[in-house]
Design a protein around this motif. Sequence first.
Motif, mmCIF file in Angstrom:
data_model
loop_
_atom_site.group_PDB
_atom_site.id
_atom_site.type_symbol
_atom_site.label_atom_id
_atom_site.label_comp_id
_atom_site.label_asym_id
_atom_site.label_seq_id
_atom_site.Cartn_x
_atom_site.Cartn_y
_atom_site.Cartn_z
ATOM 1 N N ALA A 2 19.452 -20.206 45.255
ATOM 2 C CA ALA A 2 20.181 -19.091 45.873
ATOM 3 C C ALA A 2 19.654 -18.785 47.273
ATOM 4 N N LEU A 3 18.383 -19.079 47.517
ATOM 5 C CA LEU A 3 17.791 -18.827 48.843
ATOM 6 C C LEU A 3 17.991 -20.000 49.792
ATOM 7 N N GLY A 4 18.582 -21.084 49.287
ATOM 8 C CA GLY A 4 18.794 -22.250 50.130
ATOM 9 C C GLY A 4 17.565 -23.129 50.256
ATOM 10 N N LEU A 5 16.581 -22.917 49.377
ATOM 11 C CA LEU A 5 15.395 -23.767 49.356
ATOM 12 C C LEU A 5 15.642 -24.976 48.462
ATOM 13 N N TYR A 47 15.012 -10.169 37.451
ATOM 14 C CA TYR A 47 14.348 -9.541 36.306
ATOM 15 C C TYR A 47 14.897 -8.149 36.004
ATOM 16 N N PHE A 48 14.994 -7.305 37.023
ATOM 17 C CA PHE A 48 15.422 -5.927 36.784
ATOM 18 C C PHE A 48 16.936 -5.761 36.825
ATOM 19 N N ALA A 90 14.391 -11.846 45.300
ATOM 20 C CA ALA A 90 15.277 -12.573 44.380
ATOM 21 C C ALA A 90 14.756 -12.491 42.950
ATOM 22 N N LEU A 91 13.440 -12.553 42.806
ATOM 23 C CA LEU A 91 12.828 -12.454 41.479
ATOM 24 C C LEU A 91 12.950 -11.043 40.915
#
Length: 215
Positions: free
Chosen positions: A147-150, A128-129, A123-124
């Motif tokens: 977005a990851l549901g955390l 970034y890219f 996700a990071l």
Amino acid sequence: MNKIQIDIVSDIACPWCAIGYARLERAMAQLAPAYEFRIQWHAFELNPDHTGQGEPILPALAKKYGRSEQEMRENQSNMLTIATELGLNFEKIQERLTCNTFDAHRLVKWAGEQGQQTAMKQALFDAYFGKAMDVSDHTVLLGCVTALGLDPVKAKRILDSDQYTAMVREEEATYQQAGVTSVPAFIINSKYLISGAQEPDALVQVLQEIGAGAA
């Protein structure tokens, strides 16, 4: 079934780290189900002293490596082509700014305790890219968490504290002392080092050889 532990030393700001893992994924898919892989990510900072506002990436890289901006543009364009073939989003690789990745590494540690370490890393990379987002910005980091549901509330508490700071610092020092000077670095079964973003076929061959030796 052969079990293989892969420790990956990498930085979120390293495009070859994203490419290297995508290639590793292809290699692991070729070796399944005969092999079972356990992945653990470890922190490395390409720009640990970075503070303040980021610089546009092309002039920053040109200055760092003593090359022209045009050479850096061509280099980044080449990475974009490779990444696209691997299904990675590198759409804004040339539009990003330099940034500090320390807090992002802290969140990767926390996400690992939720079984989401690789997902957080990916996700990071995408932020970034693919989107040229500032992955030192807590709002951006919390967006990845959500977005990851955390739990973004727990993640914000971590970012506002010094949790995982000592762990990340210790990890960085450990791999520097072990001689890791560039990333990605893949350490297989705590014994074998594969440096750089190797092609999937090369990774398959090496992993098979290591697996045969461990059997």
